[in-house]
Design an enzyme around this catalytic site. Structure first.
Site, short mmCIF file in Angstrom:
data_model
loop_
_atom_site.label_atom_id
_atom_site.label_comp_id
_atom_site.label_asym_id
_atom_site.label_seq_id
_atom_site.Cartn_x
_atom_site.Cartn_y
_atom_site.Cartn_z
N GLU A 134 -0.89 -9.16 -0.56
CA GLU A 134 -2.32 -9.33 -0.28
C GLU A 134 -3.13 -9.33 -1.58
O GLU A 134 -4.09 -10.07 -1.73
CB GLU A 134 -2.80 -8.23 0.68
N GLY A 153 0.47 -4.90 0.91
CA GLY A 153 -0.71 -4.90 0.04
C GLY A 153 -0.46 -5.58 -1.29
O GLY A 153 -1.41 -6.05 -1.93
N ALA A 188 0.88 -1.17 0.00
CA ALA A 188 0.00 0.00 0.00
C ALA A 188 0.92 1.22 0.00
O ALA A 188 2.05 1.14 0.49
CB ALA A 188 -0.87 -0.01 1.24
N GLU A 224 4.36 -5.39 7.37
CA GLU A 224 3.63 -4.33 8.06
C GLU A 224 4.06 -4.09 9.51
O GLU A 224 4.10 -2.95 9.97
CB GLU A 224 2.12 -4.60 8.02
#
Ligand code: COA
Length: 260
Positions: free
Chosen positions: A115, A112, A66, A135
């Site tokens: 993911e 992300g 992200a 993370e």
């Protein structure tokens, strides 16, 4: 439709969606998530698309996570909203899409990015791919489904270790873990994904959609996957694809599925 952060190209039944922010290692900002959602929605509705491949532009990254610059000053409420919105628009959306989605992991797939790859129906990787959920090194946890999908794919112990260490695994370890289905040389990744896509396309798209729904039911709280399978199995009998598939078999010819 024109996009700023992604490329979408449809050819021979395959829509290839490329995340195209190489200078930021294809990090997922808000705009990219929205564009991915839009492109997936269009591809899923189009009769020209039988399989979707998601990859990253450049040789370095699939998606490096992200976009950290977008959430660095978020508070509790905004953090929760970020995860909820992303899951709804992209990660859950892909997982539940009726069109098969293959992740072609061509480099870093972190946070992300991993993911996103895990939300796809399955993954292939190039030999230079590196995967991880870093993370906790940023003081946060995976928020786009990573804590749920990683243990489903690699088992709880391995997921715990990957998340807690924030470390990366290489393509071969990912293959050994079952996180990716195949590893290939860098230049051959898309060819491999397309080869698998071509095999998928020979089959009934309606039956594939029913199969995706049934397999996903195994991972949904409060849903009985066996019952879902019974229902979806029954539904197939009412489709033109079923009539064509069984008739073609009995007539000893190749099925030409109408996709209905
Ligand atoms: N969000 C925002 N920007 C990112 C990013 C992310 N997740 N990952 C990389 N970038 C940006 C960098 O800030 C840099 O931008 P700049 O040139 O404007 O400074 C650019 O992409 C290139 O990255 P860089 O770190 O210089 O490349 P590298 O080869 O030295 O390192 C990584 C590659 C993947 C190891 C490193 O970029 C990294 O650790 N990224 C963050 C991974 C992460 O924690 N993801 C989870 C987020 S929740």
């Amino acid at each position: 439709m024109s996009y700023e952060n992604i490329l979408s190209n449809t050819y021979n039944g395959i829509t290839t969606i490329t995340i195209n922010r190489p200078s930021k290692l294809n990090a997922l900002n808000k705009a990219t998530i929205q564009e991915l959602h839009d492109a997936l929605k269009i591809a899923n509705k189009s009769d020209d698309t039988k399989v979707i491949i998601i990859t990253g532009s450049g040789e370095k990254a699939f998606v490096a996570g992200a976009d950290i610059s977008e959430f660095a000053d978020f508070d509790v409420k905004n953090g929760e909203k970020l995860a909820a919105k992303g899951q709804e628009l992209l990660f859950d959306y892909i997982e539940n899409l009726g069109t098969p989605v293959i992740a072609a992991v061509n480099g870093f797939a972190l946070g992300g990015g991993l993911e996103l790859a895990m939300a796809c129906h399955f993954r292939v990787a190039s030999a230079n791919a590196k995967m991880g959920l870093p993370e906790v090194s940023l003081g946060v946890i995976p928020g786009y489904g990573g804590t749920q999908r990683l243990p489903q794919l690699v088992g709880k112990g391995r997921a715990m270790e990957m998340v807690m260490t924030a470390g990366m695994i290489d393509a071969n370890q990912a293959l050994q873990y079952g996180l990716v289905n195949h590893v290939t040389a860098e230049g051959e990744l898309i060819t491999l994904a397309e080869k698998i896509a071509s095999k998928i396309m020979r089959n009934s798209s309606v039956a594939i959609k029913a199969a995706i729904k049934s397999i996903n039911a195994n991972y949904k709280d409060g849903v009985n996957g066996y019952k879902t399978e019974v229902k979806q199995f029954g539904k197939c009998f009412g489709t033109e694809d079923f009539t064509e598939g069984t008739t073609a078999f009995l007539e000893k010819r190749k099925a030409d599925f109408p996709g209905k």
